[in-house]
Write an enzyme that holds these catalytic residues in place. Sequence first.
Site, PDB file in Angstrom:
ATOM      1  N   HIS A  62     -17.070  -2.407 -16.861  1.00  0.00           N
ATOM      2  CA  HIS A  62     -17.509  -3.343 -15.824  1.00  0.00           C
ATOM      3  C   HIS A  62     -17.053  -2.845 -14.467  1.00  0.00           C
ATOM      4  O   HIS A  62     -16.343  -1.829 -14.363  1.00  0.00           O
ATOM      5  CB  HIS A  62     -17.007  -4.756 -16.105  1.00  0.00           C
ATOM      6  CG  HIS A  62     -15.519  -4.934 -16.044  1.00  0.00           C
ATOM      7  ND1 HIS A  62     -14.657  -4.312 -16.913  1.00  0.00           N
ATOM      8  CD2 HIS A  62     -14.725  -5.681 -15.205  1.00  0.00           C
ATOM      9  CE1 HIS A  62     -13.408  -4.664 -16.637  1.00  0.00           C
ATOM     10  NE2 HIS A  62     -13.430  -5.487 -15.593  1.00  0.00           N
ATOM     11  N   HIS A  64     -15.068  -4.061 -12.000  1.00  0.00           N
ATOM     12  CA  HIS A  64     -13.822  -4.354 -11.312  1.00  0.00           C
ATOM     13  C   HIS A  64     -13.101  -3.028 -11.088  1.00  0.00           C
ATOM     14  O   HIS A  64     -13.086  -2.148 -11.958  1.00  0.00           O
ATOM     15  CB  HIS A  64     -12.959  -5.321 -12.121  1.00  0.00           C
ATOM     16  CG  HIS A  64     -13.372  -6.748 -11.927  1.00  0.00           C
ATOM     17  ND1 HIS A  64     -13.082  -7.752 -12.834  1.00  0.00           N
ATOM     18  CD2 HIS A  64     -14.065  -7.359 -10.918  1.00  0.00           C
ATOM     19  CE1 HIS A  64     -13.572  -8.906 -12.397  1.00  0.00           C
ATOM     20  NE2 HIS A  64     -14.165  -8.689 -11.236  1.00  0.00           N
ATOM     21  N   ASP A  66     -10.212  -1.672 -11.086  1.00  0.00           N
ATOM     22  CA  ASP A  66      -9.222  -1.047 -11.952  1.00  0.00           C
ATOM     23  C   ASP A  66      -9.852  -0.406 -13.184  1.00  0.00           C
ATOM     24  O   ASP A  66      -9.144   0.207 -13.994  1.00  0.00           O
ATOM     25  CB  ASP A  66      -8.141  -2.063 -12.366  1.00  0.00           C
ATOM     26  CG  ASP A  66      -8.705  -3.326 -12.997  1.00  0.00           C
ATOM     27  OD1 ASP A  66      -9.769  -3.799 -12.558  1.00  0.00           O
ATOM     28  OD2 ASP A  66      -8.080  -3.849 -13.940  1.00  0.00           O
ATOM     29  N   HIS A 142     -16.216 -12.159 -19.098  1.00  0.00           N
ATOM     30  CA  HIS A 142     -15.288 -11.955 -18.004  1.00  0.00           C
ATOM     31  C   HIS A 142     -15.865 -12.610 -16.751  1.00  0.00           C
ATOM     32  O   HIS A 142     -16.952 -13.201 -16.794  1.00  0.00           O
ATOM     33  CB  HIS A 142     -15.044 -10.454 -17.813  1.00  0.00           C
ATOM     34  CG  HIS A 142     -13.876 -10.121 -16.934  1.00  0.00           C
ATOM     35  ND1 HIS A 142     -12.685 -10.792 -16.992  1.00  0.00           N
ATOM     36  CD2 HIS A 142     -13.720  -9.168 -15.972  1.00  0.00           C
ATOM     37  CE1 HIS A 142     -11.852 -10.279 -16.115  1.00  0.00           C
ATOM     38  NE2 HIS A 142     -12.454  -9.299 -15.472  1.00  0.00           N
ATOM     39  N   HIS A 270      -3.705  -3.478 -20.780  1.00  0.00           N
ATOM     40  CA  HIS A 270      -4.116  -4.201 -19.575  1.00  0.00           C
ATOM     41  C   HIS A 270      -3.035  -5.200 -19.181  1.00  0.00           C
ATOM     42  O   HIS A 270      -3.281  -6.366 -18.904  1.00  0.00           O
ATOM     43  CB  HIS A 270      -5.462  -4.906 -19.793  1.00  0.00           C
ATOM     44  CG  HIS A 270      -6.172  -5.254 -18.524  1.00  0.00           C
ATOM     45  ND1 HIS A 270      -6.085  -6.507 -17.938  1.00  0.00           N
ATOM     46  CD2 HIS A 270      -6.987  -4.542 -17.720  1.00  0.00           C
ATOM     47  CE1 HIS A 270      -6.815  -6.535 -16.849  1.00  0.00           C
ATOM     48  NE2 HIS A 270      -7.374  -5.345 -16.683  1.00  0.00           N
TER      49      HIS A 270
END
Length: 303
Positions: A62, A64, A66, A142, A270
């Site tokens: 995805h 994001h 990070d 998410h 994570h």
Amino acid sequence: MKFEVLILGNSSATPMFDRHPTSQVLNFNEQLFLIDCGEGTQMQLSRYGIKSNRIGHIFISHLHGDHYLGLVGLLSSMHLVGRKSDLHLYGPPALKEILDVQFLHSETILRYNLVFHPISPEQPGVIFENRTLKVSAFPLKHRIACTGFRFDEGPRARTLLGDVVQELNIPTAYFPMIKKGFDYVDESGTVYRADDLSLPAPLSRSYVYCSDTVRTPEYLPYVQKANLMYHESTFLHDMVDRAKETFHTTALEAGEIAQETHAKKLLLGHYSARYRDLTPLLEEARTVFPNTELSVEGRWFSV
């Protein structure tokens, strides 16, 4: 046949305590696959002796930062060191727009062919397959669109009984067929059954990568009976309300998911920057799923 995962980064949004944002290398029979590409990924590849040009496929869960902000730098470095072979990239459709803008304004024309494969949580299914490995994407829940990835090994070969085939003077040219389950017939017409010449094939193995997600039953059918499951475990369960608010999972929930889906082994990752000591997350997950380990940067985990 080698099937193992190297952890390059296991931190959540903020790099902390010498932990880096999410990234992993999967080695399947010397085919290298990169899973997510947070900041510093190319430095981690160098640190642990992985040549980036050996990577043939990159999977981005995805958008994001990070999970993908190391990608432009990695692709650019591959260009600078003279990569020629095709590189296959799988990720959200908007990822191509992001890369196009980056390369447009830096006036970069890659020397190699970057083949982009858009994936969407609304269309789960197989996204890569060859003779020995199948990769599937599945939807996670998410804050933005996010997918997990499942790596399934193809059918494995039977194991020859070396003493038996040598005693019968079976030519080596027939070994591959016997390993596939075919009987051997000698020049006199005598039939030797594959079951008498070899052991049954080992069960195929699977690796499941569950990126950022809140706990939900919808994705559980896609992750059943994994030999090794990586599941995000951002928080301890005393912060379950915060986990739900940010669409993340607790260590306890990760353990429960592994138990419910009959995984053989669970890897946590994570981790929130609030935790210097990760032992409490491990202990919490093990209360429901004992065969749990912490993902550790620089360590290979066998599937």
